[in-house]
Design a protein around this motif. Structure first.
Motif, short mmCIF file in Angstrom:
data_model
loop_
_atom_site.label_atom_id
_atom_site.label_comp_id
_atom_site.label_asym_id
_atom_site.label_seq_id
_atom_site.Cartn_x
_atom_site.Cartn_y
_atom_site.Cartn_z
N ALA A 22 0.83 -1.21 0.00
CA ALA A 22 0.00 0.00 0.00
C ALA A 22 0.86 1.26 0.00
O ALA A 22 0.54 2.24 -0.69
N LEU A 23 1.95 1.25 0.75
CA LEU A 23 2.87 2.39 0.75
C LEU A 23 3.52 2.56 -0.61
O LEU A 23 3.70 3.69 -1.09
N ARG A 24 3.84 1.44 -1.23
CA ARG A 24 4.42 1.48 -2.58
C ARG A 24 3.43 2.13 -3.56
O ARG A 24 3.82 2.96 -4.39
N GLN A 25 2.16 1.76 -3.44
CA GLN A 25 1.13 2.32 -4.31
C GLN A 25 0.96 3.82 -4.08
O GLN A 25 0.60 4.57 -4.99
N GLN A 26 1.24 4.27 -2.85
CA GLN A 26 1.11 5.69 -2.52
C GLN A 26 2.39 6.47 -2.81
O GLN A 26 2.44 7.69 -2.60
N GLY A 27 3.43 5.78 -3.27
CA GLY A 27 4.69 6.46 -3.58
C GLY A 27 5.48 6.86 -2.35
O GLY A 27 6.31 7.79 -2.41
N VAL A 28 5.26 6.19 -1.22
CA VAL A 28 5.97 6.50 0.02
C VAL A 28 7.16 5.55 0.16
O VAL A 28 6.98 4.33 0.14
N PRO A 29 8.39 6.06 0.31
CA PRO A 29 9.55 5.19 0.51
C PRO A 29 9.39 4.36 1.78
O PRO A 29 8.99 4.89 2.83
N TYR A 30 9.70 3.08 1.72
CA TYR A 30 9.46 2.18 2.85
C TYR A 30 10.46 1.03 2.81
O TYR A 30 11.15 0.79 1.80
N ARG A 31 10.50 0.31 3.90
CA ARG A 31 11.20 -0.96 3.94
C ARG A 31 10.49 -1.85 4.94
O ARG A 31 10.11 -1.39 6.02
N VAL A 32 10.29 -3.11 4.59
CA VAL A 32 9.65 -4.08 5.49
C VAL A 32 10.74 -4.97 6.08
O VAL A 32 11.54 -5.56 5.34
N LEU A 33 10.77 -5.07 7.40
CA LEU A 33 11.78 -5.87 8.10
C LEU A 33 11.13 -7.10 8.72
O LEU A 33 10.19 -6.98 9.51
N GLU A 34 11.63 -8.26 8.37
CA GLU A 34 11.09 -9.53 8.87
C GLU A 34 12.20 -10.29 9.60
O GLU A 34 13.29 -10.47 9.08
N ALA A 35 11.90 -10.72 10.84
CA ALA A 35 12.91 -11.36 11.67
C ALA A 35 13.32 -12.74 11.16
O ALA A 35 14.47 -13.16 11.31
N SER A 36 12.38 -13.47 10.56
CA SER A 36 12.68 -14.83 10.11
C SER A 36 13.21 -14.83 8.68
O SER A 36 13.35 -13.79 8.05
N GLY A 37 13.48 -16.02 8.18
CA GLY A 37 13.99 -16.14 6.82
C GLY A 37 12.91 -16.33 5.78
O GLY A 37 13.21 -16.59 4.60
N ARG A 38 11.62 -16.19 6.19
CA ARG A 38 10.50 -16.38 5.27
C ARG A 38 9.44 -15.34 5.53
O ARG A 38 9.08 -15.07 6.68
N ALA A 39 8.92 -14.72 4.50
CA ALA A 39 7.80 -13.78 4.64
C ALA A 39 6.48 -14.54 4.61
O ALA A 39 6.40 -15.67 4.11
N GLY A 40 5.45 -13.92 5.15
CA GLY A 40 4.11 -14.52 5.07
C GLY A 40 3.51 -14.90 6.40
O GLY A 40 2.31 -15.14 6.49
N GLY A 41 4.33 -15.01 7.45
CA GLY A 41 3.78 -15.36 8.76
C GLY A 41 3.09 -16.71 8.74
O GLY A 41 3.64 -17.70 8.27
N VAL A 42 1.84 -16.74 9.24
CA VAL A 42 1.10 -18.00 9.33
C VAL A 42 0.41 -18.38 8.02
O VAL A 42 -0.29 -19.39 7.96
N VAL A 43 0.59 -17.56 6.98
CA VAL A 43 0.07 -17.93 5.66
C VAL A 43 1.12 -18.79 4.99
O VAL A 43 2.17 -18.30 4.57
N GLU A 44 0.85 -20.08 4.89
CA GLU A 44 1.83 -21.00 4.33
C GLU A 44 1.12 -22.11 3.57
O GLU A 44 0.12 -22.67 4.04
N SER A 45 1.62 -22.41 2.39
CA SER A 45 1.03 -23.46 1.55
C SER A 45 2.08 -24.52 1.26
O SER A 45 3.26 -24.22 1.08
N LEU A 46 1.62 -25.78 1.21
CA LEU A 46 2.52 -26.91 0.98
C LEU A 46 1.92 -27.81 -0.09
O LEU A 46 0.71 -27.78 -0.35
N HIS A 47 2.76 -28.63 -0.70
CA HIS A 47 2.29 -29.61 -1.69
C HIS A 47 2.87 -30.97 -1.32
O HIS A 47 4.09 -31.11 -1.18
N ARG A 48 1.99 -31.95 -1.14
CA ARG A 48 2.41 -33.29 -0.74
C ARG A 48 1.66 -34.33 -1.58
O ARG A 48 0.43 -34.40 -1.54
N ASN A 49 2.39 -35.10 -2.35
CA ASN A 49 1.82 -36.23 -3.11
C ASN A 49 0.61 -35.82 -3.95
O ASN A 49 -0.37 -36.55 -4.05
#
Length: 451
Positions: A22-49
């Motif tokens: 949303a900040l990007r769409q508004q032309g506001v300089p930003y940076r998102v900092l994430e502590a882990s090595g993966r973005a998305g939090g609890v949104v996660e999808s997997l593929h098995r068999n």
């Protein structure tokens, strides 16, 4: 505000990613900092068999503005609407599945409630009562308006399905504010529902082909180098000289200080508490006290032929009174057939939450075996699953329990005292995907105005 530095968004879950976009769409300089090595939090999808699994949100309630949002991201071809079977939902009582509807007149015809409970539902419009406190629990509110049985066999499982919460603790005005509003405006919840018929659902249910992590993955890709992983914020303070904010960050173990024009914390409450401790101890303590019960997600794949007469539908909920080892189940392949290979079926079972923390303490193998036994018994399945995948989220859904008003008041006081510093985790904005995205757009406009 100092415009020489970007807006720093702390947290790379859906809240942080959507705010960055949303900040990007508004032309506001930003940076998102994430502590882990993966973005998305609890949104996660997997593929098995050949099965497509969502370990976080399994479906999304579509709204016109959300469809536009997906189109802007180029995800329109991945939107899949739920099959007609998604309208059929069930609840367990006395070890049997019963069809359920949010409409009170349809509940009147159900078989899983006693005549006494139906009478209390029918006469609710004529019942005058006042809450014992300004911040009433869901259990107390529903018992006062409808009786304990409806609290136990309707509201408890429904809110367990949404928040994995305990209705004796959840605040009615936080999790179901429209009911409080209807009682105040019409003197009756049922009257309010009749006058606001579209308020209880009605939106189309969708998912994204490839898994709902397609959304967070796309947002992360769009943010590109403005998303910084493995970057943990350990503290924040204001620089009096130029009104900027300074953050201490640890990047792969190396500590440094970076500046920001404005700062937004979209992390879980307990993570925000650690960073804000030195600025506002009472707020940090309140954030740290927000409950995040653990949740287990068990995906089960079966041969379709083994299911026999299992009814198609969205799935079923299990009241705590039934004393099962799980909260409910979604029948994924009945509502989104592509989620399972040809000839197979996919279920997602939810375990734990505020009422079931103890069941997650046993060995995972034993727990999965117990849950599969109970699922098979309820659905009349004699075969064992051909695929199973189990995952535990140690800190799942924030609990908006009674007393949450104090968090809101402390947050408002903190933001007023520190212009340009915001608390915007999903515990404050709402946990539904459309709500998170809408709130991110609103906040981005506020931030732009202060630049």
């Amino acid at each position: 505000m100092n415009k020489q530095h970007p807006v720093l968004v702390v947290g790379g879950g859906l809240s942080g990613l959507s705010l960055g976009y949303a900040l990007r769409q508004q032309g506001v300089p930003y940076r998102v900092l994430e502590a882990s090595g993966r973005a998305g939090g609890v949104v996660e999808s997997l593929h098995r068999n050949g099965f497509e699994l969502d370990a976080g949100p399994n479906s999304i309630a579509m709204a016109p503005e959300l469809r536009t949002y997906f189109e802007q991201l180029g995800l329109q071809d991945q939107i899949v609407e739920a099959a007609a079977a998604s309208k059929d939902r069930y609840i367990v009582r006395n070890n049997q599945l019963h069809a359920i509807s949010p409409h009170p007149f349809k509940i009147m015809g159900s078989k899983f409630l006693s005549g006494g409970a139906k009478w209390k539902l029918f006469t609710e419009a004529f019942r005058k009562s006042k809450p014992a406190s300004a911040d009433e629990s869901v259990a107390d509110f529903v018992a006062r308006r409808f009786g304990r049985e409806i609290a136990t066999y309707v509201f408890e499982p429904v809110l367990s399905g949404v928040y994995a919460g305990n209705i004796n603790k959840l605040s009615i005005k936080e999790v179901m504010p429209m009911l409080v509003s209807w009682e105040n405006q019409y003197g009756s919840v049922v009257k309010g529902l009749m006058k606001n018929k579209g308020a209880m659902g009605g939106r189309k249910i969708v998912t994204l082909r490839g898994g709902n992590a397609s959304l967070t993955n796309k947002l992360a890709a769009v943010l590109g180098s403005d998303l910084q992983l493995n970057t943990k914020v350990t503290g924040v303070w204001q620089n009096a000289a130029d009104e900027s904010y300074e953050l201490s960050v640890s990047v792969n173990g190396l500590v440094s200080v970076i500046k920001a024009s404005q700062v937004v914390f979209t992390t879980p409450a307990y993570a925000a508490a650690n960073a804000l401790e030195s600025m506002d101890h009472p707020l940090a303590a309140a954030l740290r006290n927000i409950e995040y019960p653990a949740m287990g997600v068990l995906h089960l794949g079966y041969d379709r032929a083994a299911l026999g007469k299992v009814p198609d539908g969205f799935g079923f909920l299990v009241p705590a009174a039934e004393q099962k080892h799980f909260l409910g189940m979604i029948y994924n392949s009945a509502i989104f057939p592509f989620k399972a290979p040809e000839g197979k079926a996919l279920f997602t079972v939810f375990i734990g939450g505020a009422n079931q923390q103890s069941v997650l303490q046993q060995p995972p193998e034993n727990l999965q075996r117990q849950v599969i036994t109970e699922v098979n018994e309820l659905l009349g399945i004699s075969a064992q699953p051909v695929m199973q995948q189990f995952q535990v989220w140690p800190h799942a859904i924030p609990q908006l329990n009674t007393g949450f008003d104090a968090v809101r008041q402390l947050t408002a006081r903190f933001e007023a005292a520190h212009p340009g510093l915001y608390i915007a985790g999903n515990y404050s904005t709402g946990v539904a995907v459309p709500t998170i995205i809408r709130k991110a757009d609103d906040l981005a406009l506020r931030i732009k105005e202060k630049q």
